[in-house]
Write an enzyme that holds these catalytic residues in place. Sequence first.
Site, short mmCIF file in Angstrom:
data_model
loop_
_atom_site.label_atom_id
_atom_site.label_comp_id
_atom_site.label_asym_id
_atom_site.label_seq_id
_atom_site.Cartn_x
_atom_site.Cartn_y
_atom_site.Cartn_z
N GLY A 69 -7.07 -4.88 -39.89
CA GLY A 69 -8.28 -4.41 -39.26
C GLY A 69 -9.40 -4.13 -40.23
O GLY A 69 -10.58 -4.37 -39.93
N THR A 70 -9.07 -3.61 -41.41
CA THR A 70 -10.10 -3.30 -42.41
C THR A 70 -10.85 -4.56 -42.82
O THR A 70 -12.09 -4.57 -42.87
CB THR A 70 -9.48 -2.63 -43.64
OG1 THR A 70 -9.03 -1.32 -43.28
CG2 THR A 70 -10.47 -2.52 -44.78
N ASN A 149 -9.78 6.69 -33.45
CA ASN A 149 -8.43 6.81 -33.99
C ASN A 149 -7.95 8.24 -34.17
O ASN A 149 -6.75 8.49 -34.32
CB ASN A 149 -8.33 6.07 -35.33
CG ASN A 149 -9.41 6.50 -36.31
OD1 ASN A 149 -10.61 6.38 -36.03
ND2 ASN A 149 -9.01 6.99 -37.46
N GLN A 179 -7.54 0.47 -32.23
CA GLN A 179 -6.77 1.46 -31.47
C GLN A 179 -6.77 1.18 -29.97
O GLN A 179 -6.03 1.83 -29.23
CB GLN A 179 -7.33 2.86 -31.73
CG GLN A 179 -7.09 3.38 -33.13
CD GLN A 179 -5.63 3.65 -33.44
OE1 GLN A 179 -4.78 3.75 -32.54
NE2 GLN A 179 -5.30 3.75 -34.71
N SER A 199 -5.69 -5.32 -35.13
CA SER A 199 -4.68 -5.27 -36.17
C SER A 199 -3.29 -5.34 -35.55
O SER A 199 -3.06 -4.77 -34.48
CB SER A 199 -4.82 -3.99 -36.98
OG SER A 199 -3.87 -3.93 -38.02
N THR A 237 -4.12 -19.20 -48.37
CA THR A 237 -3.03 -19.68 -47.52
C THR A 237 -2.64 -18.59 -46.53
O THR A 237 -2.41 -17.44 -46.90
CB THR A 237 -1.81 -20.06 -48.37
OG1 THR A 237 -2.19 -21.08 -49.29
CG2 THR A 237 -0.68 -20.57 -47.48
N CYS A 323 -5.53 7.24 -42.34
CA CYS A 323 -6.31 6.49 -43.31
C CYS A 323 -7.11 7.39 -44.24
O CYS A 323 -7.57 6.97 -45.28
CB CYS A 323 -7.26 5.53 -42.60
SG CYS A 323 -6.41 4.29 -41.62
#
Length: 377
Positions: A69-70, A149, A179, A199, A237, A323
């Site tokens: 997600g970041t 979150n 979320q 995510s 990749t 986080c």
Amino acid sequence: MIYLDNSATTRPFDSVIEKISETEKNCFGNPSSLHHLGVLAEHELTAARKEALETIGARDGNFVFTAGGTEANNMAILGTMLSRVKRRPQIITSKIEHPSVLEPIQYLKEQGADCHFVGVDSQGKIDEEEFRQILCEETALVSFMTVNNEIGALQDIPKLARLAKSVSPRVLFHTDAVQALGKVPIKVKESGVDLLSVSAHKINGPKGVGGLYIRQGVHVKPILYGGGQEGGLRSGTQNLPAIAGFGVALKETREHLSATAEHMYALKKQLIEGLSGVSSCRVIEPSAAAPHVVCALFPGIKSETLLHALEAREIYVSSGSACSSNKPQLSPTLLALGCDRKEIDGAIRFSLGVFNDEEEIRQTISVVKELTSILAI
């Protein structure tokens, strides 16, 4: 063990673990290779991408796989605005966004962008009047998270997107839906969003993989350069085993969304009712909220002390956002809600998941009552 930190991360489904293992063993080719193993890998990639688009209700557009997600949030913000920063684009976000949104926007502000941070009310709802006053025809990007979150506040994203585009037709609207995925329905076609981040590890998938939905016609520049994978937007990749596992988690999530949400809402109600009987505890209850997050304030008890006391009983929670809970600063979200320092210092986040049940909630309430009576000063 009672695990109530599902907003931080979730236990993978067995089917996800099996898919990852199977892919590692039997589909280890590079998706960019032209031989048979590469073609098999490309098929897995395509299947997971299709699952992602279907899960978020997208009929067109692109879904770019990222490392989480970041990266998806950074790609949405920097990939659309960094090249325009010299023209001082107006960017609007809120004070309660995830650091992976606030930090890149702060960086753009330092580079010259005109950035605004909208406040919220005591329940975490975006201040629409303030938002209206800031909006103008030159607004280039708006980024509001779907579900917060830390407190679980659910924003009316379709309404906010319509408002933004009624004032600035060319504005790009981004939402961090990390979320929200698997907790509330997501339909990008009807929502009016142009960019949406998700995510895998928040929906019982693997860590290290996520994605960014990009509406057809929206131009995003890469923030990673190299071999041109993911349509030139995310070189490197692809992590195929994780992506394949993400695809399985998405399918499980989509097929059981309604039942999962109903289950979590019931557990949330049980938890809130139980915490109401804890002396001095105040639960933040947004009027519109996701089913899995309960933020409880225990003034007079340090959250870290209560967290470790619960951990000693094998009950796992977090002190605010995982986080940022390891950083010595007050929660920007709780500050924006008007909480005082004593309340913020005693904030505990309980976050529910698909594997939790009523007995675990009963045990948790009982232990919290016992510990708070001992730890209260």
